[in-house]
Write a protein that holds these residues in place. Structure first.
Motif, PDB file in Angstrom:
ATOM      1  N   ALA A  36      -2.750 -63.938  26.172  1.00 19.61           N
ATOM      2  CA  ALA A  36      -2.347 -65.340  26.199  1.00 19.61           C
ATOM      3  C   ALA A  36      -1.649 -65.654  24.889  1.00 19.61           C
ATOM      4  O   ALA A  36      -1.870 -64.987  23.871  1.00 19.61           O
ATOM      5  N   ALA A  37      -0.818 -66.659  24.920  1.00 19.84           N
ATOM      6  CA  ALA A  37      -0.081 -67.051  23.720  1.00 19.84           C
ATOM      7  C   ALA A  37      -1.047 -67.358  22.582  1.00 19.84           C
ATOM      8  O   ALA A  37      -2.046 -68.057  22.763  1.00 19.84           O
ATOM      9  N   GLY A  38      -0.760 -66.818  21.403  1.00 21.62           N
ATOM     10  CA  GLY A  38      -1.576 -67.032  20.216  1.00 21.62           C
ATOM     11  C   GLY A  38      -2.633 -65.979  19.984  1.00 21.62           C
ATOM     12  O   GLY A  38      -3.227 -65.939  18.899  1.00 21.62           O
ATOM     13  N   TYR A  39      -2.899 -65.132  20.964  1.00 24.33           N
ATOM     14  CA  TYR A  39      -3.900 -64.072  20.813  1.00 24.33           C
ATOM     15  C   TYR A  39      -3.260 -62.824  20.214  1.00 24.33           C
ATOM     16  O   TYR A  39      -2.052 -62.596  20.345  1.00 24.33           O
ATOM     17  N   ASP A  40      -4.089 -62.005  19.549  1.00 21.15           N
ATOM     18  CA  ASP A  40      -3.601 -60.735  19.036  1.00 21.15           C
ATOM     19  C   ASP A  40      -3.000 -59.927  20.184  1.00 21.15           C
ATOM     20  O   ASP A  40      -3.566 -59.859  21.280  1.00 21.15           O
ATOM     21  N   ALA A  41      -1.877 -59.295  19.901  1.00 18.35           N
ATOM     22  CA  ALA A  41      -1.202 -58.483  20.922  1.00 18.35           C
ATOM     23  C   ALA A  41      -1.839 -57.097  20.967  1.00 18.35           C
ATOM     24  O   ALA A  41      -1.221 -56.075  20.655  1.00 18.35           O
ATOM     25  N   ASP A  42      -3.108 -57.070  21.340  1.00 14.75           N
ATOM     26  CA  ASP A  42      -3.853 -55.834  21.596  1.00 14.75           C
ATOM     27  C   ASP A  42      -3.731 -55.569  23.089  1.00 14.75           C
ATOM     28  O   ASP A  42      -4.353 -56.280  23.908  1.00 14.75           O
ATOM     29  N   LEU A  43      -2.957 -54.581  23.457  1.00 17.03           N
ATOM     30  CA  LEU A  43      -2.538 -54.441  24.844  1.00 17.03           C
ATOM     31  C   LEU A  43      -2.628 -52.990  25.307  1.00 17.03           C
ATOM     32  O   LEU A  43      -2.391 -52.064  24.530  1.00 17.03           O
ATOM     33  N   LEU A  44      -2.941 -52.818  26.592  1.00 18.78           N
ATOM     34  CA  LEU A  44      -3.020 -51.508  27.221  1.00 18.78           C
ATOM     35  C   LEU A  44      -2.085 -51.473  28.420  1.00 18.78           C
ATOM     36  O   LEU A  44      -2.132 -52.371  29.267  1.00 18.78           O
ATOM     37  N   ILE A  45      -1.244 -50.449  28.500  1.00 18.60           N
ATOM     38  CA  ILE A  45      -0.423 -50.233  29.684  1.00 18.60           C
ATOM     39  C   ILE A  45      -1.052 -49.103  30.478  1.00 18.60           C
ATOM     40  O   ILE A  45      -1.248 -47.995  29.967  1.00 18.60           O
ATOM     41  N   LEU A  46      -1.384 -49.396  31.747  1.00 18.51           N
ATOM     42  CA  LEU A  46      -1.972 -48.412  32.646  1.00 18.51           C
ATOM     43  C   LEU A  46      -1.035 -48.184  33.816  1.00 18.51           C
ATOM     44  O   LEU A  46      -0.515 -49.141  34.402  1.00 18.51           O
ATOM     45  N   ASP A  47      -0.863 -46.934  34.166  1.00 20.21           N
ATOM     46  CA  ASP A  47      -0.078 -46.584  35.347  1.00 20.21           C
ATOM     47  C   ASP A  47      -1.040 -46.197  36.457  1.00 20.21           C
ATOM     48  O   ASP A  47      -1.668 -45.136  36.396  1.00 20.21           O
ATOM     49  N   SER A  48      -1.160 -47.070  37.441  1.00 19.01           N
ATOM     50  CA  SER A  48      -2.103 -46.815  38.534  1.00 19.01           C
ATOM     51  C   SER A  48      -1.523 -45.871  39.585  1.00 19.01           C
ATOM     52  O   SER A  48      -2.200 -45.542  40.560  1.00 19.01           O
ATOM     53  N   ARG A  49      -0.296 -45.425  39.377  1.00 17.50           N
ATOM     54  CA  ARG A  49       0.304 -44.440  40.286  1.00 17.50           C
ATOM     55  C   ARG A  49      -0.046 -43.022  39.869  1.00 17.50           C
ATOM     56  O   ARG A  49       0.248 -42.067  40.590  1.00 17.50           O
ATOM     57  N   GLN A  50      -0.659 -42.887  38.694  1.00 12.61           N
ATOM     58  CA  GLN A  50      -1.077 -41.579  38.206  1.00 12.61           C
ATOM     59  C   GLN A  50      -2.593 -41.553  38.036  1.00 12.61           C
ATOM     60  O   GLN A  50      -3.197 -42.561  37.687  1.00 12.61           O
ATOM     61  N   SER A  51      -3.179 -40.413  38.264  1.00 13.63           N
ATOM     62  CA  SER A  51      -4.600 -40.242  37.953  1.00 13.63           C
ATOM     63  C   SER A  51      -4.731 -39.609  36.572  1.00 13.63           C
ATOM     64  O   SER A  51      -3.759 -39.141  35.981  1.00 13.63           O
ATOM     65  N   SER A  52      -5.950 -39.609  36.056  1.00 14.68           N
ATOM     66  CA  SER A  52      -6.213 -38.957  34.779  1.00 14.68           C
ATOM     67  C   SER A  52      -7.599 -38.338  34.816  1.00 14.68           C
ATOM     68  O   SER A  52      -8.465 -38.771  35.591  1.00 14.68           O
ATOM     69  N   SER A  53      -7.794 -37.341  33.983  1.00 14.60           N
ATOM     70  CA  SER A  53      -9.062 -36.626  33.951  1.00 14.60           C
ATOM     71  C   SER A  53      -9.705 -36.730  32.573  1.00 14.60           C
ATOM     72  O   SER A  53      -9.010 -36.841  31.557  1.00 14.60           O
ATOM     73  N   ILE A  54     -11.022 -36.700  32.563  1.00 10.04           N
ATOM     74  CA  ILE A  54     -11.799 -36.692  31.331  1.00 10.04           C
ATOM     75  C   ILE A  54     -12.215 -35.251  31.059  1.00 10.04           C
ATOM     76  O   ILE A  54     -12.713 -34.566  31.963  1.00 10.04           O
ATOM     77  N   SER A  55     -12.024 -34.796  29.835  1.00 10.21           N
ATOM     78  CA  SER A  55     -12.419 -33.419  29.521  1.00 10.21           C
ATOM     79  C   SER A  55     -12.992 -33.327  28.116  1.00 10.21           C
ATOM     80  O   SER A  55     -12.603 -34.075  27.211  1.00 10.21           O
ATOM     81  N   ASN A  56     -13.890 -32.382  27.947  1.00  5.03           N
ATOM     82  CA  ASN A  56     -14.440 -32.124  26.623  1.00  5.03           C
ATOM     83  C   ASN A  56     -13.338 -31.755  25.632  1.00  5.03           C
ATOM     84  O   ASN A  56     -13.369 -32.150  24.466  1.00  5.03           O
ATOM     85  N   ALA A  57     -12.364 -30.990  26.096  1.00  6.87           N
ATOM     86  CA  ALA A  57     -11.326 -30.479  25.203  1.00  6.87           C
ATOM     87  C   ALA A  57     -10.519 -31.580  24.546  1.00  6.87           C
ATOM     88  O   ALA A  57      -9.978 -31.385  23.451  1.00  6.87           O
ATOM     89  N   GLU A  58     -10.425 -32.748  25.181  1.00  7.60           N
ATOM     90  CA  GLU A  58      -9.599 -33.825  24.651  1.00  7.60           C
ATOM     91  C   GLU A  58     -10.368 -34.799  23.763  1.00  7.60           C
ATOM     92  O   GLU A  58      -9.781 -35.719  23.193  1.00  7.60           O
ATOM     93  N   GLN A  59     -11.658 -34.608  23.611  1.00  6.69           N
ATOM     94  CA  GLN A  59     -12.467 -35.548  22.836  1.00  6.69           C
ATOM     95  C   GLN A  59     -12.239 -35.355  21.339  1.00  6.69           C
ATOM     96  O   GLN A  59     -12.278 -34.228  20.841  1.00  6.69           O
ATOM     97  N   VAL A  60     -11.999 -36.458  20.623  1.00  4.90           N
ATOM     98  CA  VAL A  60     -11.740 -36.375  19.184  1.00  4.90           C
ATOM     99  C   VAL A  60     -12.932 -36.824  18.347  1.00  4.90           C
ATOM    100  O   VAL A  60     -12.913 -36.687  17.127  1.00  4.90           O
ATOM    101  N   SER A  61     -13.965 -37.365  18.970  1.00  7.11           N
ATOM    102  CA  SER A  61     -15.197 -37.650  18.239  1.00  7.11           C
ATOM    103  C   SER A  61     -15.774 -36.351  17.695  1.00  7.11           C
ATOM    104  O   SER A  61     -15.607 -35.271  18.281  1.00  7.11           O
ATOM    105  N   ARG A  62     -16.487 -36.440  16.596  1.00  9.74           N
ATOM    106  CA  ARG A  62     -17.116 -35.256  16.029  1.00  9.74           C
ATOM    107  C   ARG A  62     -18.234 -34.708  16.899  1.00  9.74           C
ATOM    108  O   ARG A  62     -18.721 -33.606  16.665  1.00  9.74           O
ATOM    109  N   ALA A  63     -18.657 -35.470  17.915  1.00 10.02           N
ATOM    110  CA  ALA A  63     -19.625 -34.935  18.872  1.00 10.02           C
ATOM    111  C   ALA A  63     -19.026 -33.800  19.688  1.00 10.02           C
ATOM    112  O   ALA A  63     -19.744 -32.915  20.156  1.00 10.02           O
ATOM    113  N   ALA A  64     -17.708 -33.838  19.917  1.00 10.83           N
ATOM    114  CA  ALA A  64     -16.965 -32.752  20.566  1.00 10.83           C
ATOM    115  C   ALA A  64     -17.344 -32.523  22.029  1.00 10.83           C
ATOM    116  O   ALA A  64     -17.188 -31.416  22.548  1.00 10.83           O
TER     117      ALA A  64
END
Length: 444
Positions: A374-402
């Motif tokens: 909304a006008a006046g709010y921080d422009a913290d924004l996410l663009i999502l493409d719902s035409r593509q799927s995505s996967s979660i993997s251990n290999a892509e995790q950047v936390s030190r938990a790994a």
């Protein structure tokens, strides 16, 4: 003229979706305009066919700094947050030392500056030395955290009387008090009854009875003092029902976590240490009750309780299940797990925004800046493409938990771009540009 115009996306706020173009200037949403209406901008981003969501606000995370940086630090934790679409992290005070004094709070603010990839709000802990409250209030933490079980004595408020007396000490401050519901007497008693060190003994020590009693105690104390509270990590059927019946007596909100919505105690048999945390996972009946509460609008906030440990700590041999370091990573997977709930039909996208952006921003004193497009709010924004799927993997995790307990899961959308105050910080799953996250404080 706008600095940036995001064109063609469906904007999703908590109130619902709309077809708007979004103009950005000076780090803020400058205007939302009718889709396709002529507008000039230095940079135009074509997001046709995509979804535009406000950046997520994780109300419960442990970035582990100071003192525990072998587990995580400001840089690694906020890196994970950025990749997961979390543009504001509310950091808990249970580091080493705990953030209990004005001096410790100020030091932590300084440590974070220049090293965080997203905005961070700091939370302070209430200790038995209540004289510290006034000085901490001057620094505007997003919340104060009060613990009723399973913490060092200096921070333990184990009775209704103790909780009520603490809440009275805040008087007319108008801040938010986060309360982790538990019962020290049940924890101590169950430990005496069963010293086997088994998973069952751990579950019994932090039972639904303890959670429900903690919720009731917190609500009664808040009602008697007129204090605003937030109840942490509800995850049992009995806790949900206690919340349902008593929530109207106080100014209160409640959270749960993604892991509590998907896993049961049976999953300890396969994931073991990776899922060990407090509160423990519950039965399938508890999970179903929690999911019903979520879909029915009874849960205000979903937060991760991101609490990583090093792989060595998690995999080391332990004499008892209770001795395994408690906690798991979650910042990088919050959006993905919530999208899984959307895929499952349990919630809709506006519900995701309500529980993971608008509500935590408003409840924790950031509601005039964060949590909506909304006008006046921080422009913290996410663009999502719902035409593509995505996967979660251990290999892509950047936390030190790994690792992530959600390894191998697939969701029906892909996060393509993340903006923090109008500047793109993530593109195609990678950090871009310099670090410029800020410490944010509670609005007066």
């Amino acid at each position: 003229m706008f600095e940036t115009l995001i064109h063609g996306a469906t904007v999703v706020n908590a109130e619902g979706p709309s077809r708007w173009d979004v103009g950005i200037a000076n780090g803020k949403v400058s205007a939302v305009i009718a889709a396709g209406k002529a507008a000039e901008a230095r940079t135009v981003i074509d997001a046709a066919g995509c979804l535009l969501l406000p950046g997520l606000v994780d109300a419960h995370a442990h970035l582990r700094e100071p003192g525990l940086t072998h587990k995580e630090d400001f840089a690694s934790g906020t890196h994970a947050a950025a990749l997961g679409g979390v543009t504001t992290v509310l950091d808990m005070p249970t580091d080493e030392p705990w953030t209990a004094t004005p001096e410790q709070f100020a030091d932590k603010m300084k440590m974070a500056q220049g090293r965080i990839h997203v905005d961070v709000g700091l939370q302070a802990v209430v200790s038995r030395d209540l004289s510290r409250i006034a000085g901490l209030l001057d620094l505007s933490p997003v919340s104060f955290e009060l613990f009723t079980a399973d913490v060092p004595d200096a921070f333990l408020f184990a009775s209704l009387d103790a909780v009520a007396e603490v809440l009275k000490a805040f008087g007319e401050a108008g801040t938010l008090i986060g309360i982790s519901p538990g019962d020290q007497s049940i924890l101590s008693g169950s430990t005496e009854r069963d010293r086997s060190g088994s998973i069952a003994a751990f579950l019994d020590s932090r039972s639904p009875v303890a959670e429900a009693g903690g919720i009731a105690r917190a609500l009664v104390a808040a009602a008697s003092t007129g204090t605003k509270i937030h109840i942490r990590q509800i995850n049992s059927e009995l806790g949900v029902e206690t919340w349902r019946r008593l929530r109207g007596i106080a100014d209160a909100s409640v959270e749960t976590t993604p892991q509590s919505l998907f896993f049961t105690a049976d999953d300890y048999q396969t994931q073991g240490a990776n899922l060990k945390a407090s509160p423990p996972l519950r039965s399938s009946r508890d999970v179903e009750a929690l999911r019903a509460a979520l879909s029915g609008g009874l849960i205000d906030i979903v937060a991760t309780d991101h609490a990583p440990h090093s792989p060595v700590e998690k995999t080391a041999p332990h004499a008892a299940f209770a001795d395994i370091p408690g906690g798991m990573p979650g910042l990088q997977t919050l959006l993905a797990t919530m999208l899984k709930l959307v895929d499952d039909g349990l919630i809709a996208l506006p519900d995701l925004v309500r529980m993971c952006a608008r509500n935590p921003a408003e409840r924790f004193g950031l509601g005039r800046r964060k949590g909506r497009i909304a006008a006046g709010y921080d422009a913290d924004l996410l663009i999502l493409d719902s035409r593509q799927s995505s996967s979660i993997s251990n290999a892509e995790q950047v936390s030190r938990a790994a690792y992530t307990p959600f390894d191998g899961w697939t969701v029906g959308a892909r996060l393509t771009n993340v903006f923090l105050r109008g500047r793109e910080i993530v593109r195609a799953g990678k950090l871009i540009g310099p670090t410029f996250g800020n410490i944010v404080t509670r609005e007066s």
